[in-house]
Design a protein around this motif. Structure first.
Motif, PDB file in Angstrom:
ATOM      1  N   LEU A 154      12.604  -3.218  -5.372  1.00  0.00           N
ATOM      2  CA  LEU A 154      12.295  -4.103  -6.559  1.00  0.00           C
ATOM      3  C   LEU A 154      13.690  -3.568  -7.585  1.00  0.00           C
ATOM      4  CD1 LEU A 154      10.573  -5.508  -8.490  1.00  0.00           C
ATOM      5  CD2 LEU A 154       9.509  -3.326  -9.366  1.00  0.00           C
ATOM      6  N   LEU A 155      14.056  -2.256  -7.471  1.00  0.00           N
ATOM      7  CA  LEU A 155      15.361  -2.151  -8.397  1.00  0.00           C
ATOM      8  C   LEU A 155      16.679  -2.984  -7.781  1.00  0.00           C
ATOM      9  CD1 LEU A 155      16.823  -0.177 -10.319  1.00  0.00           C
ATOM     10  CD2 LEU A 155      17.202   1.485  -8.513  1.00  0.00           C
ATOM     11  N   PHE A 156      16.715  -3.317  -6.288  1.00  0.00           N
ATOM     12  CA  PHE A 156      17.784  -3.867  -5.988  1.00  0.00           C
ATOM     13  C   PHE A 156      17.864  -5.298  -6.293  1.00  0.00           C
ATOM     14  CE2 PHE A 156      18.612  -0.477  -3.005  1.00  0.00           C
ATOM     15  CZ  PHE A 156      19.960   0.045  -3.136  1.00  0.00           C
ATOM     16  N   VAL A 157      16.450  -5.910  -6.256  1.00  0.00           N
ATOM     17  CA  VAL A 157      16.023  -7.337  -6.544  1.00  0.00           C
ATOM     18  C   VAL A 157      16.491  -7.426  -8.200  1.00  0.00           C
ATOM     19  CG1 VAL A 157      14.329  -9.028  -7.058  1.00  0.00           C
ATOM     20  CG2 VAL A 157      14.431  -7.515  -4.932  1.00  0.00           C
ATOM     21  N   MET A 158      16.120  -6.513  -9.007  1.00  0.00           N
ATOM     22  CA  MET A 158      16.523  -6.549 -10.491  1.00  0.00           C
ATOM     23  C   MET A 158      17.954  -6.523 -10.534  1.00  0.00           C
ATOM     24  SD  MET A 158      13.522  -6.903 -12.453  1.00  0.00           S
ATOM     25  CE  MET A 158      13.956  -6.069 -13.819  1.00  0.00           C
ATOM     26  N   VAL A 184      22.906  -9.456 -11.993  1.00  0.00           N
ATOM     27  CA  VAL A 184      24.509  -9.820 -11.566  1.00  0.00           C
ATOM     28  C   VAL A 184      24.672 -11.549 -11.364  1.00  0.00           C
ATOM     29  CG1 VAL A 184      26.115  -9.765  -9.685  1.00  0.00           C
ATOM     30  CG2 VAL A 184      25.092  -7.733 -10.166  1.00  0.00           C
ATOM     31  N   PHE A 185      23.529 -12.104 -10.708  1.00  0.00           N
ATOM     32  CA  PHE A 185      23.631 -13.614 -10.630  1.00  0.00           C
ATOM     33  C   PHE A 185      23.523 -14.044 -12.134  1.00  0.00           C
ATOM     34  CE2 PHE A 185      20.983 -17.309 -10.485  1.00  0.00           C
ATOM     35  CZ  PHE A 185      21.707 -18.059  -9.855  1.00  0.00           C
ATOM     36  N   ARG A 191      26.507 -16.486 -13.736  1.00  0.00           N
ATOM     37  CA  ARG A 191      26.302 -17.797 -13.870  1.00  0.00           C
ATOM     38  C   ARG A 191      26.520 -18.171 -15.555  1.00  0.00           C
ATOM     39  NH1 ARG A 191      20.321 -20.196 -14.984  1.00  0.00           N
ATOM     40  NH2 ARG A 191      20.785 -22.118 -15.218  1.00  0.00           N
ATOM     41  N   ARG A 192      26.398 -17.161 -16.263  1.00  0.00           N
ATOM     42  CA  ARG A 192      26.729 -17.364 -17.787  1.00  0.00           C
ATOM     43  C   ARG A 192      28.058 -17.398 -17.737  1.00  0.00           C
ATOM     44  NH1 ARG A 192      26.285 -13.275 -22.575  1.00  0.00           N
ATOM     45  NH2 ARG A 192      26.723 -14.830 -24.156  1.00  0.00           N
TER      46      ARG A 192
END
Length: 127
Positions: A4-8, A13-14, A18-19
């Protein structure tokens, strides 16, 4: 829990990339509109019209008012101003009748008779 930590972290980062990409696209689209004669606003609040663009040195010469020019860095131009007819200032034919009282600028020109009538009304209200 670790997954869950790596997914967050990956999501964070994504979103950050994107911004940045979106901002760069908006800036490139705005700078493609740059051409002599375009009304612009700088990052420090000056409004003017582009006179010339020096691509090699990233400089833009803007005309702030008739006869007054300033040279700014290309990235200092942050907005292309597109005035609509409703927002365009109304300049009377006889601009010599406009005076500045120090507190506000007149919106329209008055004839001398209209000025006297307005001042008389204000005097009657004060008494």
């Amino acid at each position: 829990m670790t997954i869950l930590l790596f997914v967050m972290l990956g999501l964070f980062v994504f979103m950050m990339f994107r911004r940045n990409k979106k901002t760069q696209q908006q800036q490139a689209a705005m700078q493609s509109k740059f051409a002599p004669g375009v009304d612009i606003m700088t990052s420090f609040g000056l409004f003017g019209r582009i006179v010339s663009i020096d691509e090699a040195e990233n400089k833009v010469v803007i005309e702030l008012s008739p006869g007054i020019e300033a040279t700014v860095h290309r990235q200092a131009v942050t907005k292309v101003v597109e005035a609509t007819p409703e927002e365009a200032p109304v300049v009377p034919d006889d601009a010599s009748s406009l005076t500045w009282t120090g507190t506000e600028l007149p919106r329209t020109a008055e004839t001398p008779d209209e000025t006297i009538a307005r001042l008389n009304k204000e005097d009657k209200k004060d008494n």
